[in-house]
Design an enzyme around this catalytic site. Sequence first.
Site, mmCIF file in Angstrom:
data_model
loop_
_atom_site.group_PDB
_atom_site.id
_atom_site.type_symbol
_atom_site.label_atom_id
_atom_site.label_comp_id
_atom_site.label_asym_id
_atom_site.label_seq_id
_atom_site.Cartn_x
_atom_site.Cartn_y
_atom_site.Cartn_z
ATOM 1 N N SER A 20 -1.679 9.861 6.348
ATOM 2 C CA SER A 20 -3.086 9.445 6.298
ATOM 3 C C SER A 20 -3.964 10.560 5.744
ATOM 4 C CB SER A 20 -3.571 9.077 7.697
ATOM 5 O OG SER A 20 -4.961 8.855 7.652
ATOM 6 N N ARG A 21 -4.887 10.162 4.868
ATOM 7 C CA ARG A 21 -5.840 11.144 4.331
ATOM 8 C C ARG A 21 -7.131 11.170 5.144
ATOM 9 N NH1 ARG A 21 -4.755 11.436 -2.148
ATOM 10 N NH2 ARG A 21 -2.555 11.024 -1.979
ATOM 11 N N THR A 67 -4.518 2.303 11.453
ATOM 12 C CA THR A 67 -3.718 2.009 10.275
ATOM 13 C C THR A 67 -2.418 1.335 10.695
ATOM 14 O OG1 THR A 67 -2.887 2.899 8.192
ATOM 15 C CG2 THR A 67 -2.743 4.373 10.079
ATOM 16 N N LYS A 71 -3.123 -2.643 12.979
ATOM 17 C CA LYS A 71 -4.401 -3.273 12.598
ATOM 18 C C LYS A 71 -4.633 -4.655 13.218
ATOM 19 C CE LYS A 71 -5.792 -1.197 8.277
ATOM 20 N NZ LYS A 71 -6.156 -1.499 6.882
ATOM 21 N N ASP A 107 -12.849 -2.500 5.546
ATOM 22 C CA ASP A 107 -12.147 -2.499 4.251
ATOM 23 C C ASP A 107 -12.928 -3.285 3.185
ATOM 24 O OD1 ASP A 107 -9.993 -0.898 4.943
ATOM 25 O OD2 ASP A 107 -8.772 -2.581 5.638
ATOM 26 N N ALA A 134 -1.755 -11.168 -1.418
ATOM 27 C CA ALA A 134 -2.276 -11.890 -0.244
ATOM 28 C C ALA A 134 -1.918 -11.165 1.047
ATOM 29 C CB ALA A 134 -1.746 -13.319 -0.239
ATOM 30 N N GLY A 135 -1.871 -9.836 1.008
ATOM 31 C CA GLY A 135 -1.614 -9.046 2.213
ATOM 32 C C GLY A 135 -2.923 -8.747 2.935
ATOM 33 N N GLY A 136 -2.900 -7.749 3.795
ATOM 34 C CA GLY A 136 -4.070 -7.411 4.603
ATOM 35 C C GLY A 136 -5.269 -7.002 3.755
ATOM 36 N N GLY A 245 -9.126 2.881 -7.191
ATOM 37 C CA GLY A 245 -9.076 2.512 -5.781
ATOM 38 C C GLY A 245 -9.448 3.604 -4.792
HETATM 39 P P1 ATR Z 1 -1.438 -4.679 2.522
HETATM 40 O O1 ATR Z 1 -1.615 -5.086 3.940
HETATM 41 O O2 ATR Z 1 -1.691 -3.218 2.257
HETATM 42 O O3 ATR Z 1 -2.212 -5.540 1.556
HETATM 43 P P2 ATR Z 1 1.145 -6.018 2.388
HETATM 44 O O4 ATR Z 1 0.748 -6.918 3.470
HETATM 45 O O5 ATR Z 1 2.489 -5.362 2.453
HETATM 46 O O6 ATR Z 1 0.133 -4.826 2.191
HETATM 47 O O7 ATR Z 1 0.999 -6.784 1.003
HETATM 48 C C1 ATR Z 1 1.558 -6.327 -0.167
HETATM 49 C C2 ATR Z 1 1.220 -7.280 -1.316
HETATM 50 O O8 ATR Z 1 1.947 -6.850 -2.476
HETATM 51 C C3 ATR Z 1 1.654 -8.716 -1.051
HETATM 52 O O9 ATR Z 1 0.748 -9.578 -1.698
HETATM 53 C C4 ATR Z 1 3.042 -8.756 -1.714
HETATM 54 O O10 ATR Z 1 3.458 -10.037 -2.083
HETATM 55 P P3 ATR Z 1 4.329 -10.943 -1.046
HETATM 56 O O11 ATR Z 1 3.347 -11.546 -0.088
HETATM 57 O O12 ATR Z 1 5.023 -11.934 -1.898
HETATM 58 O O13 ATR Z 1 5.293 -9.992 -0.363
HETATM 59 C C5 ATR Z 1 2.766 -7.923 -2.944
HETATM 60 N N1 ATR Z 1 4.004 -7.398 -3.531
HETATM 61 C C6 ATR Z 1 4.773 -6.416 -3.056
HETATM 62 N N2 ATR Z 1 5.848 -6.221 -3.886
HETATM 63 C C7 ATR Z 1 5.726 -7.122 -4.905
HETATM 64 C C8 ATR Z 1 6.495 -7.452 -6.076
HETATM 65 N N3 ATR Z 1 7.620 -6.795 -6.378
HETATM 66 N N4 ATR Z 1 6.030 -8.431 -6.899
HETATM 67 C C9 ATR Z 1 4.900 -9.105 -6.614
HETATM 68 N N5 ATR Z 1 4.124 -8.846 -5.514
HETATM 69 C C10 ATR Z 1 4.526 -7.880 -4.682
#
Ligand code: ATR
Length: 279
Positions: A20-21, A67, A71, A107, A134-136, A245
């Site tokens: 963590s930074r 983190t 979360k 965020d 579509a992650g966090g 970012g």
């Molecule tokens: P965070 O909470 O930081 O957003 P996360 O929940 O791990 O991280 O989400 C990572 C994102 O990167 C997701 O949208 C993931 O897609 P999936 O829901 O299909 O896993 C995307 N991602 C990671 N590796 C990928 C890859 N090789 N190609 C396309 N999308 C990828």
Amino acid sequence: MAVSGNAKMAGVIGWPVKHSRSPQLHGYWLDKYGIDGVYVPLAIQEEDLASCLRALSKMGFVGCNVTVPHKEAVLELADDVDDVARRIGAANTLVFRDNKILATNTDGFGFYENLRQSVNGWSANGIRAVVLGAGGASRAICATLAEQGAQEVIVLNRTRTRAETMVSELNGPFRVIDWDQRNAALDGTDLLVNTTTLGMAGQRPLEIDLATLPKTAVVTDIVYTPLETSLLEAARLQGNPVVDGLGMLLYQAVPGFEAWFGIRPEVTQELREAVLAIR
Ligand code: ATR
């Protein structure tokens, strides 16, 4: 700066937390503003989260950042979860006040403020946005774009069902399309956001063709290692305004610092350089 027996204490909870930074980021501001306070890394495992949170609050901590992997779990442990954190389903900032734990999520604020400060006159009102992932992080960004009046937010994710679940839980002008359609989706967009881990140092590159993206579209990536991802480089080379970012990381820290230490800190070029210099 030396701390007194009256110092305010805050930190970041996570497992692992050593990458963590946030300690250097908040430490920079504590020094800059001459505040009698500390901000420390707090490595807490999932099974210890509940007991540690209560203990931190009893020990006089004013709050903490949250983190991975805590979360979502902190929402169950907080006494009060604000609307933003509730909508996103995760918190990154806790404030301990009057023996209560208050949870929020900054965020989306960090994302929005980074764009607002980096692109003159930028606003999400009425725009058409394309969000990859579509992650966090995507959840926070999509919720914010909808809240700030975007006309349409197109979401594409490798796992389509995850995007569908996410938009069904958020309220807004969302449309989910297939990951394979990402090149065509850029036609007519005003904002392109990468929230996936693609392009991050050590990960695979993001494969996308920007040919149909209007030259006026703002392009941003939440990845900041490297600072200029291949997406941002390609967008810059074709003349699009680009926003890296790192600013999101810096701006998301502002509301927490203000709530804990009583001063709204400034995001400056010097701070960017200090955080970039961290190895
Ligand atoms: P965070 O909470 O930081 O957003 P996360 O929940 O791990 O991280 O989400 C990572 C994102 O990167 C997701 O949208 C993931 O897609 P999936 O829901 O299909 O896993 C995307 N991602 C990671 N590796 C990928 C890859 N090789 N190609 C396309 N999308 C990828």
